[in-house]
Design an enzyme around this catalytic site. Structure first.
Site, PDB file in Angstrom:
ATOM      1  N   CYS A 184     -35.280  56.683  88.725  1.00 60.84           N
ATOM      2  CA  CYS A 184     -35.826  55.506  88.215  1.00 60.84           C
ATOM      3  C   CYS A 184     -36.804  55.739  87.147  1.00 60.84           C
ATOM      4  CB  CYS A 184     -36.279  54.572  89.178  1.00 60.84           C
ATOM      5  SG  CYS A 184     -35.089  53.911  90.720  1.00 60.84           S
TER       6      CYS A 184
ATOM      7  N   ARG B 168     -33.477  59.710  84.335  1.00 57.30           N
ATOM      8  CA  ARG B 168     -34.061  59.665  85.629  1.00 57.30           C
ATOM      9  C   ARG B 168     -33.429  58.609  86.718  1.00 57.30           C
ATOM     10  NH1 ARG B 168     -39.730  61.290  85.667  1.00 57.30           N
ATOM     11  NH2 ARG B 168     -39.725  60.200  87.440  1.00 57.30           N
TER      12      ARG B 168
ATOM     13  N   TRP C 143     -31.883  54.307  90.005  1.00 59.99           N
ATOM     14  CA  TRP C 143     -31.329  55.315  90.659  1.00 59.99           C
ATOM     15  C   TRP C 143     -31.446  54.406  92.175  1.00 59.99           C
ATOM     16  CZ3 TRP C 143     -32.540  58.024  95.043  1.00 59.99           C
ATOM     17  CH2 TRP C 143     -31.736  59.081  95.570  1.00 59.99           C
TER      18      TRP C 143
ATOM     19  N   GLY D 127     -40.213  53.907  93.303  1.00 61.69           N
ATOM     20  CA  GLY D 127     -40.795  54.241  94.782  1.00 61.69           C
ATOM     21  C   GLY D 127     -39.995  53.266  95.646  1.00 61.69           C
TER      22      GLY D 127
ATOM     23  N   LYS E 195     -25.684  75.105  91.020  1.00 62.81           N
ATOM     24  CA  LYS E 195     -25.216  74.704  89.623  1.00 62.81           C
ATOM     25  C   LYS E 195     -23.869  74.093  89.735  1.00 62.81           C
ATOM     26  CE  LYS E 195     -28.221  74.009  88.594  1.00 62.81           C
ATOM     27  NZ  LYS E 195     -29.740  74.113  88.508  1.00 62.81           N
TER      28      LYS E 195
ATOM     29  N   GLU F  56     -23.263  70.707  91.756  1.00 62.15           N
ATOM     30  CA  GLU F  56     -23.868  69.309  91.152  1.00 62.15           C
ATOM     31  C   GLU F  56     -23.297  68.953  89.726  1.00 62.15           C
ATOM     32  OE1 GLU F  56     -28.071  69.496  90.334  1.00 62.15           O
ATOM     33  OE2 GLU F  56     -28.095  71.653  89.721  1.00 62.15           O
TER      34      GLU F  56
ATOM     35  N   LYS G 192     -32.977  62.955  88.043  1.00 61.37           N
ATOM     36  CA  LYS G 192     -33.987  63.852  87.693  1.00 61.37           C
ATOM     37  C   LYS G 192     -35.170  63.386  88.437  1.00 61.37           C
ATOM     38  CE  LYS G 192     -35.113  67.585  85.138  1.00 61.37           C
ATOM     39  NZ  LYS G 192     -34.220  68.725  85.479  1.00 61.37           N
TER      40      LYS G 192
HETATM   41  C1  F6R Z   1     -31.073  71.157  90.745  1.00 64.42           C
HETATM   42  C2  F6R Z   1     -32.198  70.381  90.508  1.00 64.42           C
HETATM   43  C3  F6R Z   1     -33.033  70.121  91.859  1.00 64.42           C
HETATM   44  C4  F6R Z   1     -34.424  70.286  91.606  1.00 64.42           C
HETATM   45  C5  F6R Z   1     -35.186  69.769  92.776  1.00 64.42           C
HETATM   46  C6  F6R Z   1     -36.773  69.786  92.729  1.00 64.42           C
HETATM   47  O1  F6R Z   1     -30.589  71.442  89.344  1.00 64.42           O
HETATM   48  O2  F6R Z   1     -32.768  70.131  89.674  1.00 64.42           O
HETATM   49  O3  F6R Z   1     -32.584  70.630  92.873  1.00 64.42           O
HETATM   50  O4  F6R Z   1     -34.771  71.528  91.539  1.00 64.42           O
HETATM   51  O5  F6R Z   1     -34.826  68.239  92.793  1.00 64.42           O
HETATM   52  O6  F6R Z   1     -37.139  69.154  91.575  1.00 64.42           O
HETATM   53  P1  F6R Z   1     -38.623  69.498  91.074  1.00 64.42           P
HETATM   54  O7  F6R Z   1     -38.682  70.987  90.543  1.00 64.42           O
HETATM   55  O8  F6R Z   1     -38.913  68.644  90.000  1.00 64.42           O
HETATM   56  O9  F6R Z   1     -39.703  69.471  92.097  1.00 64.42           O
END
Ligand code: F6R
Length: 618
Positions: free
Chosen positions: A2, A27, A79, A111, A495, A498, A613
Site C-alpha cells: 500500500c 507498493r 494491496w 497497516g 525469482k 514470483e 513491495k
Molecule cells: C523477493 C522479495 C521478497 C523480499 C522480502 C523481504 O523478490 O522481494 O522476498 O526480499 O519481502 O523484504 P525486505 O528485504 O524489504 O525486508
C-alpha cells in the site's frame, strides 16, 4: 505494501497526488483512490485495478474547476488485506456521510487495525454505516466519531484505542487547508517545500518535489497547513524531528529506457555493488571498514555468534553470510526466518549479535525480530537499503546498502549488494579473529572485483534470453546447489516463481535423492549451480542422476569448464572465481534467466500478481 501520498499547498493537489501514486504503484496495485478538498466538499474518486484506471475515471482534471481549486488531498494505492480488491474497499474511506453534504472526513491508511471488529460493532451501535469490508474504514469512522472541531485531537483519541499498525493521512471537510498524518509501525515521510508539503509512505513519491524530508516516529501526529508543520505526540506534546536529506536522484526511481524496472535494476548491479562496497575495503590491511557496526576488534573477538534474521530474498542473502562467517571467521552463525525467530522464544544473549537484513527496512516480521532480540539483550544491527526506514532507526547501528531505490517487486540488486556487504562483514570478523593479513587481502581483492565480474555476466544477456525461450513451456522446475551455492538455488527458484509463475523448488543437491527425485522426468527441468569449488564434483554426480531420469539440465558453470558443460543441456558461464563470489555472479545470471522467461510468458514483471513491495503486515 500500500502506498500513501498527501498534499497541502498552493498548487492543484490532483496532479501531484496522481503522479505520486504512479511512483508508489509498486507498493500495491489492486485499487487506487484520491480524496480532495474543493468547493467546501470532500470529493472522493476510487477505482479497482491500476492507477491508470483511476486516472481514466477522473477524466480531464487539468481543466476541471473542482481539481483546479483543490489544494489539499490524500491518495492511496492498495494491496488488499481485509476484503477483496474492489472499488468499495479502495481508499480513501469517507466518514460522516450519513448527514447531508458528503463525508465530514476522509482517510487513507497503511497497516492493520487488529481490533477492528470490536471497534466496528461499537460504531455500528452508534449508527455508523459501513460501505466496505476494510479495517481502515473502521478507523475513519472512529476518527469522525470523535471529531468536533479539532481534527488532530480526534485522530489522537481514536489512535489511542487502536491496536495494530498504521500510517495515515486524513482531511476534514471544514478544514480546507489542513492535512493530518500519523504513524505507528508504517512509515510516513514528510517532504518539505516552501509553501507546500508532500507526504508519502516512501521517498520515491516526493523526490521530484523536494530532497528535504522529516521521518515521523511511531505515535507522532503531524498537523500540516501548506508549508507549516506541527508535530506532536499522541498526548499532544510538541516534538521536533530532524530534517534529513534524501540522496536518491529522481532518475534512480525511473525506468531510464528499460522495458521494466527489474531489468534496469539487474543492469544497475555493477554500480550498486560499487556503491555498497565503496570506502569499505582496506586492501592494504586485508580487511573491511564498517564503522556503522560500532564494534572494535576487541568487541568482535568477544562475540560468540552472529544471528541473521530476514525474509525472502534478504533471508537468502543472509544464508550466504552465514556460510562466509563460518568459513572466513570460524565464528558460529545462524540464519532464521524473521517471523520464526520472533515467535519461537529464541535463545539469544549479550554475546550474540543479531543482524537484521531488509531492503525496505519496513518488513513487519523483521522489525518484530529486531524488537525481540533487543528485548533479550542482544546487540542488534541492521543491513538496510532505505535510509531512515524503521529498522535502520530502531537498530541504531548497522550498514546502509546504498543500492539506490529498488522499485521492481522482485528484489535483485538488493540481494547482490546484501551479499557483497555480508562478505565484508565476514572479512572484518575474520581478520579480528583468525585470518592472516595475506588471506584477508586475497578475499578483499576478490570482493573488490565483484562489479567487474557482474558486468561480464550482464554481457551474456542475449544468450540467456535465447536459453529462456526453451523454458517458457515448463510448469515446474527444480534448482539444486550445495555449500555457498545452495542459497543461490533458493534465490533462483524464488525469482522464477514470483515473476514467471512457474512452480519452482530449490533443494540442497544432496537432498534430491531423499524424495524429490521421484518427480524427475522430461517435463521437470533442473537448474544446477555448478561453479568450480568444493562440492562441485558431487553436484555433477547429481546432474547425472537427473539426466538419467530424462530431466533436462541447465547448468550455471565456471567459464571454460568443459566437464560441467558436457554434463548439461544448456549452460550459462560465469567468470571463474571463488564460490563465495560465484554466489553473486550466478545469481545475476539466474535473475536474467527468470526475467526473460517471465517476459516471454507475458507476465507483468514489475508487478507480479498477489505481491507488493515491502511487506509491512505480519
Ligand atoms: C523477493 C522479495 C521478497 C523480499 C522480502 C523481504 O523478490 O522481494 O522476498 O526480499 O519481502 O523484504 P525486505 O528485504 O524489504 O525486508
Amino acid at each position: 505494501m500500500c502506498g500513501i501520498v498527501a498534499y497541502s499547498g498552493t498548487k492543484s493537489a490532483t496532479p501531484i497526488l496522481l503522479n505520486g501514486l504512479r511512483k508508489l504503484e509498486y507498493r500495491g496495485y489492486d485499487s487506487a483512490g484520491i480524496a480532495i478538498h474543493s468547493d467546501n466538499t470532500i470529493h472522493i474518486y476510487k477505482e479497482e485495478g491500476k492507477v491508470a484506471n483511476l486516472i481514466d475515471s477522473i477524466g480531464d482534471y487539468e481543466n476541471d474547476a473542482v481539481h483546479q481549486q483543490c489544494h489539499v488531498g490524500i491518495a492511496h494505492t492498495r494491496w488488499a488485506t481485509h476484503g477483496p480488491p474492489t472499488k468499495e474497499n479502495a481508499h480513501p474511506h469517507g466518514a460522516g456521510f450519513e448527514e447531508p453534504g458528503g463525508s465530514r472526513i476522509a482517510l487513507v491508511h497503511n497497516g492493520i487495525i487488529e481490533n477492528y471488529r470490536a471497534l466496528k460493532s461499537r460504531l455500528e451501535a452508534e449508527g455508523k454505516v459501513f460501505l466496505s469490508d476494510t479495517d481502515s474504514e473502521v478507523l475513519s469512522h472512529l476518527i469522525e466519531f470523535y471529531y468536533t472541531d479539532d481534527l488532530a485531537k480526534a485522530i489522537s483519541t481514536a489512535l489511542k484505542e487502536v491496536q495494530g499498525t498504521f500510517g495515515i493521512a486524513c482531511i476534514a471537510k471544514d478544514q480546507p487547508d489542513m492535512l493530518v498524518v500519523a504513524r505507528r509501525g508504517s512509515p510516513i515521510v514528510i517532504g518539505l517545500g516552501e509553501d507546500q508539503t508532500i507526504v508519502a509512505s516512501d521517498a520515491s513519491a516526493i523526490i521530484s518535489h523536494t530532497r528535504q524530508a522529516v521521518y515521523l516516529d511511531d505515535n507522532d501526529v503531524a498537523i500540516i497547513r501548506g508549508g507549516k508543520i506541527d508535530i506532536k505526540t499522541l498526548d499532544a506534546k510538541p516534538v521536533q524531528r530532524d530534517t534529513a536529506d534524501i540522496d536518491w536522484s529522481e532518475g534512480a526511481a525511473e525506468k531510464g529506457g528499460y522495458e521494466h524496472y527489474m531489468l534496469k535494476e539487474i543492469f544497475e548491479q555493477p554500480t550498486a555493488i560499487r556503491n555498497s562496497i565503496r570506502g569499505r575495503i582496506d586492501l592494504d590491511r586485508g580487511t573491511s571498514v564498517l564503522a556503522g557496526l560500532g564494534l572494535d576488534s576487541r568487541e568482535i573477538v568477544d562475540l560468540q555468534r552472529l544471528l541473521i534474521v530476514g525474509c525472502g530474498t534478504s533471508m537468502n542473502a543472509g544464508l550466504v553470510g552465514e556460510y562466509a562467517i563460518e568459513d572466513f571467521a570460524g565464528m558460529l552463525s545462524e540464519v532464521e526466518q524473521a517471523a520464526e525467530f520472533r515467535y519461537r522464544n529464541p535463545i539469544v544473549g549479550s554475546k550474540d549479535i543479531v543482524l537484521a537484513i531488509s531492503q525496505s527496512g519496513e518488513t513487519a516480521d523483521t522489525l518484530a525480530a529486531v524488537r525481540e532480540a533487543q528485548e533479550k539483550g542482544a546487540l542488534v544491527a541492521g543491513l538496510v537499503n532505505v535510509v531512515g526506514s524503521t529498522i535502520a532507526r530502531e537498530t541504531g547501528r548497522g550498514i546502509y546498502l546504498h543500492a539506490g531505490p529498488e522499485i521492481s517487486v522482485a528484489s535483485t540488486k538488493a540481494f547482490t549488494c546484501q551479499v557483497s556487504v555480508l562478505l565484508l562483514i565476514a572479512l572484518k570478523f575474520a581478520r579480528s579473529r583468525r585470518l592472516s593479513r595475506e588471506q584477508g587481502i586475497k578475499i578483499a581483492e576478490e570482493i573488490n572485483s565483484l562489479p567487474e565480474l557482474v558486468e561480464r555476466v550482464l554481457e551474456q544477456n542475449d544468450a540467456i534470453a535465447k536459453i529462456a525461450e526453451d523454458f517458457v513451456k515448463f510448469d515446474n522446475m527444480f534448482y539444486i546447489g550445495r555449500g555457498y551455492l545452495f542459497p543461490v538455488a533458493l534465490e533462483g527458484a524464488l525469482k522464477i516463481k514470483e515473476i514467471s509463475y512457474i512452480h519452482a523448488e530449490a533443494y540442497h543437491a544432496a537432498e534430491l535423492k531423499h524424495g524429490p527425485i521421484a518427480l524427475l522426468e522430461e517435463s521437470m527441468p533442473v537448474v544446477a549451480l555448478l561453479n568450480a569449488g568444493p562440492g562441485m564434483e558431487k553436484t555433477l554426480g547429481n546432474v547425472e542422476e537427473c539426466r538419467a531420469r530424462k530431466s533436462p539440465v541447465l547448468g550455471v558453470i565456471s567459464e571454460g569448464d568443459e566437464d560441467a558443460r558436457a554434463a548439461c543441456d544448456w549452460v550459462i558461464e560465469v567468470p571463474q572465481s571463488s564460490q563465495f563470489i560465484a554466489t553473486v555472479t550466478s545469481t545475476v545470471a539466474l535473475q536474467l534467466f527468470s526475467y526473460h522467461v517471465a517476459r516471454l510468458r507475458g507476465c507483468p514483471i514489475d508487478q507480479p500478481r498477489n505481491l507488493a513491495k515491502s511487506v509491512t503486515v505480519e
